[in-house]
Design a protein around this motif. Sequence first.
Motif, short mmCIF file in Angstrom:
data_model
loop_
_atom_site.label_atom_id
_atom_site.label_comp_id
_atom_site.label_asym_id
_atom_site.label_seq_id
_atom_site.Cartn_x
_atom_site.Cartn_y
_atom_site.Cartn_z
N LEU A 1 -3.48 4.56 -1.48
CA LEU A 1 -4.45 5.15 -0.57
C LEU A 1 -4.01 6.58 -0.36
N MET A 2 -4.80 7.55 -0.84
CA MET A 2 -4.29 8.92 -0.78
C MET A 2 -5.36 9.96 -0.45
N ASP A 3 -4.88 10.96 0.27
CA ASP A 3 -5.67 12.15 0.52
C ASP A 3 -5.75 12.90 -0.81
N LEU A 4 -6.78 13.69 -0.98
CA LEU A 4 -6.91 14.47 -2.21
C LEU A 4 -6.30 15.86 -2.07
N SER A 5 -6.27 16.40 -0.86
CA SER A 5 -5.68 17.72 -0.63
C SER A 5 -4.21 17.54 -0.26
N LEU A 6 -3.38 17.57 -1.28
CA LEU A 6 -1.95 17.35 -1.09
C LEU A 6 -1.17 18.56 -1.58
N PRO A 7 -0.05 18.86 -0.93
CA PRO A 7 0.83 19.91 -1.46
C PRO A 7 1.54 19.41 -2.72
N GLY A 8 1.94 20.34 -3.54
CA GLY A 8 2.61 19.99 -4.79
C GLY A 8 1.59 19.62 -5.83
N ILE A 9 1.48 18.35 -6.12
CA ILE A 9 0.47 17.84 -7.04
C ILE A 9 -0.70 17.38 -6.17
N ALA B 1 -1.87 11.20 10.41
CA ALA B 1 -2.73 10.30 9.63
C ALA B 1 -1.91 9.17 9.04
N ARG B 2 -0.74 9.48 8.51
CA ARG B 2 0.13 8.43 7.96
C ARG B 2 0.52 7.45 9.06
N GLU B 3 0.84 7.97 10.22
CA GLU B 3 1.25 7.10 11.32
C GLU B 3 0.10 6.18 11.76
N MET B 4 -1.09 6.77 11.95
CA MET B 4 -2.22 5.98 12.43
C MET B 4 -2.64 4.91 11.42
N TYR B 5 -2.89 5.32 10.18
CA TYR B 5 -3.33 4.36 9.18
C TYR B 5 -2.21 3.37 8.83
N GLY B 6 -0.99 3.86 8.76
CA GLY B 6 0.14 2.99 8.46
C GLY B 6 0.33 1.92 9.51
N PHE B 7 0.22 2.30 10.78
CA PHE B 7 0.35 1.35 11.87
C PHE B 7 -0.74 0.29 11.77
N VAL C 1 0.85 -1.18 0.00
CA VAL C 1 0.00 0.00 0.00
C VAL C 1 0.89 1.23 0.00
N LEU C 2 0.66 2.14 -0.95
CA LEU C 2 1.31 3.44 -0.91
C LEU C 2 0.32 4.38 -0.22
N LEU C 3 0.67 4.83 0.98
CA LEU C 3 -0.18 5.68 1.80
C LEU C 3 0.29 7.13 1.64
N VAL C 4 -0.58 7.97 1.09
CA VAL C 4 -0.21 9.34 0.75
C VAL C 4 -1.08 10.31 1.54
N ASP C 5 -0.47 11.06 2.44
CA ASP C 5 -1.19 12.06 3.22
C ASP C 5 -0.17 13.07 3.72
N ASP C 6 -0.54 14.35 3.67
CA ASP C 6 0.40 15.36 4.13
C ASP C 6 0.43 15.50 5.65
N GLU D 1 4.24 1.77 2.36
CA GLU D 1 5.20 2.83 2.05
C GLU D 1 4.43 4.13 2.16
N GLU D 2 5.10 5.20 2.56
CA GLU D 2 4.42 6.48 2.77
C GLU D 2 4.98 7.57 1.88
N ALA D 3 4.12 8.53 1.59
CA ALA D 3 4.52 9.75 0.87
C ALA D 3 3.75 10.91 1.49
N ALA D 4 4.41 12.08 1.58
CA ALA D 4 3.81 13.23 2.25
C ALA D 4 3.26 14.28 1.30
N ASP D 5 3.55 14.15 0.00
CA ASP D 5 3.02 15.12 -0.96
C ASP D 5 2.88 14.45 -2.33
N GLY D 6 2.29 15.18 -3.25
CA GLY D 6 2.02 14.61 -4.56
C GLY D 6 3.25 14.23 -5.35
#
Length: 130
Positions: free
Chosen positions: A54-62, A17-23, A8-13, A33-38
């Motif tokens: 799995l990604m948030d829609l409101s992300l910095p960058g893209i 949230a990344r910590e909770m869902y990732g755990f 799962v690629l977990l994307v959230d700024d 795996e995690e990513a903090a921006d687009g």
Amino acid sequence: MPAVAPLVLLVDDYADAREMYGFYLTRRGYRVEEAADGHEALAKALGLLPDVILMDLSLPGIDGWELARLLKSDPRTTAIPIVALTAHALNGEEARARDAGCDAFVTKPCLPQALAAELERVLQAAGLPS
């Protein structure tokens, strides 16, 4: 030989949230795996080719809508299911996310169990083990 757990690629700024869902997802047996921006998410999606994003829609960058369009237009990532995890709960937001290429839509806050159930549904629909 045991099957490899889905990646799962977990994307959230938001780090919390990344910590909770990732755990939670790691405890459920997923590799995460995690990513903090687009931009980071795009690079990791292309490099790792995860089983699901799995990604948030409101992300910095893209932002998530543009990221979904980019991933679905690239032959390397077009088949990867994308689950939007977002606080955008207004009328029309789910349709907008699906139009951008998201395969599922989950509104935050949500219980981790509900999120895991949706991931399992999406992976099964894609013919992947969950």
